[in-house]
Design a protein around this motif. Structure first.
Motif, mmCIF file in Angstrom:
data_model
loop_
_atom_site.group_PDB
_atom_site.id
_atom_site.type_symbol
_atom_site.label_atom_id
_atom_site.label_comp_id
_atom_site.label_asym_id
_atom_site.label_seq_id
_atom_site.Cartn_x
_atom_site.Cartn_y
_atom_site.Cartn_z
ATOM 1 N N VAL A 290 0.890 -1.192 -0.030
ATOM 2 C CA VAL A 290 0.071 0.303 -0.508
ATOM 3 C C VAL A 290 0.661 1.168 -0.050
ATOM 4 C CG1 VAL A 290 -2.102 1.421 1.463
ATOM 5 C CG2 VAL A 290 -1.959 -1.216 0.947
ATOM 6 N N ILE A 291 2.280 1.128 1.247
ATOM 7 C CA ILE A 291 2.432 2.511 0.692
ATOM 8 C C ILE A 291 3.531 2.328 -0.376
ATOM 9 C CG2 ILE A 291 5.340 3.251 1.702
ATOM 10 C CD1 ILE A 291 3.902 2.219 4.707
ATOM 11 N N THR A 292 4.241 1.702 -1.200
ATOM 12 C CA THR A 292 4.349 1.324 -2.456
ATOM 13 C C THR A 292 3.718 1.792 -3.533
ATOM 14 O OG1 THR A 292 5.897 -0.966 -2.118
ATOM 15 C CG2 THR A 292 5.947 0.077 -3.818
ATOM 16 N N ARG A 293 2.349 1.630 -3.071
ATOM 17 C CA ARG A 293 1.333 2.441 -4.551
ATOM 18 C C ARG A 293 1.477 4.165 -4.301
ATOM 19 N NH1 ARG A 293 -0.638 -2.677 -4.168
ATOM 20 N NH2 ARG A 293 -2.320 -2.095 -2.574
ATOM 21 N N GLU A 294 1.393 4.386 -2.925
ATOM 22 C CA GLU A 294 0.976 5.677 -2.163
ATOM 23 C C GLU A 294 2.667 6.212 -2.755
ATOM 24 O OE1 GLU A 294 -0.015 5.497 1.450
ATOM 25 O OE2 GLU A 294 -2.108 5.017 1.664
ATOM 26 N N LEU A 295 3.497 6.180 -2.371
ATOM 27 C CA LEU A 295 4.684 6.728 -3.063
ATOM 28 C C LEU A 295 5.133 6.524 -4.381
ATOM 29 C CD1 LEU A 295 7.365 4.995 -0.782
ATOM 30 C CD2 LEU A 295 6.293 7.503 -0.714
ATOM 31 N N GLU A 296 4.180 5.477 -5.183
ATOM 32 C CA GLU A 296 4.171 6.257 -6.818
ATOM 33 C C GLU A 296 3.241 6.927 -7.371
ATOM 34 O OE1 GLU A 296 4.265 1.792 -8.357
ATOM 35 O OE2 GLU A 296 5.997 1.421 -7.523
ATOM 36 N N ASP A 297 2.144 7.296 -6.836
ATOM 37 C CA ASP A 297 1.386 8.029 -6.878
ATOM 38 C C ASP A 297 1.127 9.695 -6.358
ATOM 39 O OD1 ASP A 297 -0.649 6.164 -7.925
ATOM 40 O OD2 ASP A 297 -1.543 6.123 -6.019
ATOM 41 N N ILE A 298 1.717 9.405 -5.847
ATOM 42 C CA ILE A 298 2.671 11.290 -5.562
ATOM 43 C C ILE A 298 3.799 10.764 -6.415
ATOM 44 C CG2 ILE A 298 3.705 11.966 -3.510
ATOM 45 C CD1 ILE A 298 2.568 10.717 -1.509
ATOM 46 N N SER A 299 4.484 10.334 -6.754
ATOM 47 C CA SER A 299 5.761 10.569 -7.506
ATOM 48 C C SER A 299 5.484 10.952 -8.819
ATOM 49 C CB SER A 299 6.413 9.169 -7.724
ATOM 50 O OG SER A 299 7.445 9.583 -9.071
ATOM 51 N N ASN A 300 3.921 10.343 -9.328
ATOM 52 C CA ASN A 300 3.293 10.558 -10.765
ATOM 53 C C ASN A 300 2.997 12.088 -10.968
ATOM 54 O OD1 ASN A 300 4.050 8.195 -11.837
ATOM 55 N ND2 ASN A 300 3.225 7.228 -11.309
ATOM 56 N N GLY A 301 1.748 12.075 -9.638
ATOM 57 C CA GLY A 301 1.147 13.148 -9.534
ATOM 58 C C GLY A 301 2.338 14.314 -9.701
ATOM 59 N N ILE A 302 3.378 14.116 -8.830
ATOM 60 C CA ILE A 302 4.426 15.457 -8.697
ATOM 61 C C ILE A 302 4.849 15.373 -10.539
ATOM 62 C CG2 ILE A 302 6.621 16.143 -8.231
ATOM 63 C CD1 ILE A 302 6.375 15.001 -5.592
ATOM 64 N N ASN A 303 5.039 14.700 -11.246
ATOM 65 C CA ASN A 303 5.573 15.052 -12.240
ATOM 66 C C ASN A 303 4.802 15.328 -13.236
ATOM 67 O OD1 ASN A 303 8.125 13.250 -12.730
ATOM 68 N ND2 ASN A 303 7.633 11.815 -12.960
ATOM 69 N N HIS A 304 3.226 15.086 -13.355
ATOM 70 C CA HIS A 304 2.103 15.827 -14.255
ATOM 71 C C HIS A 304 1.278 17.433 -13.884
ATOM 72 C CE1 HIS A 304 1.929 11.345 -14.743
ATOM 73 N NE2 HIS A 304 1.882 11.943 -16.623
ATOM 74 N N GLU A 305 1.642 17.710 -12.025
ATOM 75 C CA GLU A 305 1.510 19.122 -11.711
ATOM 76 C C GLU A 305 2.639 19.998 -11.746
ATOM 77 O OE1 GLU A 305 -1.966 19.594 -10.833
ATOM 78 O OE2 GLU A 305 -2.062 17.430 -11.924
ATOM 79 N N PHE A 306 4.287 19.449 -11.693
ATOM 80 C CA PHE A 306 4.508 20.309 -11.267
ATOM 81 C C PHE A 306 6.448 19.754 -12.642
ATOM 82 C CE2 PHE A 306 2.938 19.275 -7.150
ATOM 83 C CZ PHE A 306 2.405 20.635 -7.090
ATOM 84 N N LYS A 307 6.549 21.470 -12.811
ATOM 85 C CA LYS A 307 7.316 21.288 -13.403
ATOM 86 C C LYS A 307 8.749 21.963 -13.273
ATOM 87 C CE LYS A 307 5.289 19.182 -16.805
ATOM 88 N NZ LYS A 307 5.404 17.537 -16.925
#
Length: 63
Positions: free
Chosen positions: A18-35
């Motif tokens: 669960v933690i791993t998936r959450e970290l990956e989701d946050i990582s993907n969100g950072i990639n898409h939301e911030f530059k």
């Protein structure tokens, strides 16, 4: 192995997943939301941490 211990290890493995998936989701969100340079570093760091958790989970499965 004691069934209680095996159950606790299994529970830990599930929580790590669960933690791993959450970290990956946050990582993907950072990639898409911030530059920018900082976002790339943050995202990569989260992916690395997620991989470390996966490695721990794999080691626990060997017990």
């Amino acid at each position: 192995m004691d069934p209680k211990v095996k159950g606790k290890i299994s529970s830990i493995i599930q929580e790590i997943s669960v933690i791993t998936r959450e970290l990956e989701d946050i990582s993907n969100g950072i990639n898409h939301e911030f530059k920018g340079i900082g976002s790339n570093y943050s995202s990569a760091s989260l992916r690395e941490t997620a991989q470390n958790y996966r490695n721990i989970s794999n080691e626990l499965r060997k017990i």
